[in-house]
Write a protein that holds these residues in place. Structure first.
Motif, PDB file in Angstrom:
ATOM      1  N   GLU A 145      33.447  50.297  37.201  1.00  0.00           N
ATOM      2  CA  GLU A 145      34.832  50.360  37.636  1.00  0.00           C
ATOM      3  C   GLU A 145      34.965  51.303  38.839  1.00  0.00           C
ATOM      4  N   SER A 146      36.146  51.318  39.423  1.00  0.00           N
ATOM      5  CA  SER A 146      36.362  51.941  40.723  1.00  0.00           C
ATOM      6  C   SER A 146      36.167  53.460  40.743  1.00  0.00           C
ATOM      7  N   ASP A 147      35.951  53.967  41.952  1.00  0.00           N
ATOM      8  CA  ASP A 147      36.012  55.405  42.193  1.00  0.00           C
ATOM      9  C   ASP A 147      37.472  55.828  42.111  1.00  0.00           C
ATOM     10  N   ARG A 148      37.777  56.873  41.350  1.00  0.00           N
ATOM     11  CA  ARG A 148      39.170  57.246  41.113  1.00  0.00           C
ATOM     12  C   ARG A 148      39.426  58.730  41.342  1.00  0.00           C
ATOM     13  N   HIS A 205      42.858  54.495  42.180  1.00  0.00           N
ATOM     14  CA  HIS A 205      41.677  54.077  42.930  1.00  0.00           C
ATOM     15  C   HIS A 205      41.663  54.794  44.283  1.00  0.00           C
ATOM     16  N   ASP A 215      30.861  53.204  44.199  1.00  0.00           N
ATOM     17  CA  ASP A 215      31.932  52.334  44.684  1.00  0.00           C
ATOM     18  C   ASP A 215      32.206  52.623  46.156  1.00  0.00           C
ATOM     19  N   TYR A 260      43.259  50.420  46.823  1.00  0.00           N
ATOM     20  CA  TYR A 260      42.752  51.779  46.989  1.00  0.00           C
ATOM     21  C   TYR A 260      43.739  52.614  47.811  1.00  0.00           C
ATOM     22  N   LEU A 299      35.750  44.433  41.366  1.00  0.00           N
ATOM     23  CA  LEU A 299      34.959  45.161  40.378  1.00  0.00           C
ATOM     24  C   LEU A 299      35.410  44.823  38.959  1.00  0.00           C
ATOM     25  N   ALA A 319      34.421  50.868  47.992  1.00  0.00           N
ATOM     26  CA  ALA A 319      35.845  50.573  48.236  1.00  0.00           C
ATOM     27  C   ALA A 319      36.075  49.589  49.381  1.00  0.00           C
ATOM     28  N   VAL A 332      39.892  46.214  45.016  1.00  0.00           N
ATOM     29  CA  VAL A 332      39.418  46.857  43.792  1.00  0.00           C
ATOM     30  C   VAL A 332      39.220  45.843  42.669  1.00  0.00           C
TER      31      VAL A 332
END
Length: 270
Positions: free
Chosen positions: A258-261, A183, A228, A199, A239, A230, A236
């Motif tokens: 789902e999260s920004d990765r 994340h 996202d 994150y 979400l 964050a 996280v």
């Protein structure tokens, strides 16, 4: 014969039929043994992620902290005939009940899916104390999905993160690749947010890997999610799939996804 056993039998037949030409990630992803996993494929993009990490069917791969085995259910069948998978899991004697329960469930899956999984060796990983995840210099790939924040947050900070990367470096062959997904915390947000949000700054992850001896080959945006921000109330886990706020603003967080990765590929220099 129950539905899962039928699915396992059908996948085994498929794997045998494909053994000479190598089964594809897409074939495994659509198999019945991972029906409940498929809802997350749109967020995790496992086929393109594993292709980005250049995982080949004859590789020795170490999967770090596989948890419930979401990626294992793809990797194990893919490596079954020509490769080797090490699952570096939680300590089965851990004082943390979640760790023990997760390890037991994973090993039960190994038994139930033995015909599909084939050659899987379970080891223990708990940095900085337990880091012998596979024989030194044996692995073509080490893969870790959404774990760096756990080592950082669980009272370890730099020490646990660096110990983890050093273990990966030791395990890989010269020229072997390390794949990291986690994340991503925007770089303009304070580092203190990494303490509890789940994150991580991408720059921090890169710096720690480089301290262990790795060289960054490429950073990909294939698991990015610009929606996202964050900065959620429960980190996280606000979400999907956790949705820690329950019904509160549920539609809002489901719409984000789902999260920004970050997706990072490192090499152990020759």
């Amino acid at each position: 014969m129950n539905a899962r056993k039928i699915a396992i039998a059908l996948l085994s037949i498929t794997l045998i039929a494909c053994s000479e030409s190598d089964v594809s990630f897409e074939t495994i992803m659509s198999s019945d043994h991972r029906t409940s996993d498929q809802v997350r494929d749109q967020y995790r993009k496992p086929n393109v992620t594993l292709e980005f990490f250049d995982v080949q069917p004859n590789h020795t791969v170490v999967e770090i902290w596989p948890g419930g085995g979401w990626y294992t259910r793809i990797l194990a069948p893919y490596l079954k005939d020509k490769g080797q998978l090490y699952a570096a899991h939680f300590d089965k004697d851990s004082s943390v009940e979640f760790f023990k329960r997760s390890r037991r469930s994973f090993e039960q899956d190994l038994q139930e899916l033995a015909d599909v999984y084939g050659n899987v060796t379970v080891t223990t990983f708990h940095p900085p104390e337990q880091v012998d995840i596979a024989p030194a210099g044996s692995a073509d790939r080490v893969l870790t999905f959404r774990n760096v924040h756990n080592w950082y947050m669980r009272g370890g900070g730099d020490e646990k993160v660096l110990a983890a990367f050093k273990a990966f470096y030791k395990t890989l062959k010269p020229g072997g690749l390390l794949g990291v997904v986690d994340h991503r915390l925007p770089e303009d947000m304070p580092a203190e947010a990494m303490n509890a949000s789940g994150y991580m700054h991408q720059s921090y992850v890169i710096a720690m890997a480089e301290r262990a001896g790795f060289k960054l080959l490429e950073a990909s945006e294939l698991n990015a999610n610009p929606a996202d921000t964050a900065d959620h109330p429960k980190g996280v886990w606000t979400l999907p799939p956790n949705l820690r706020l329950g019904e509160e603003d549920k539609e809002k967080y489901q719409s984000i996804g789902e999260s920004d990765r970050m997706t990072l590929k490192f090499v152990k220099p020759e």
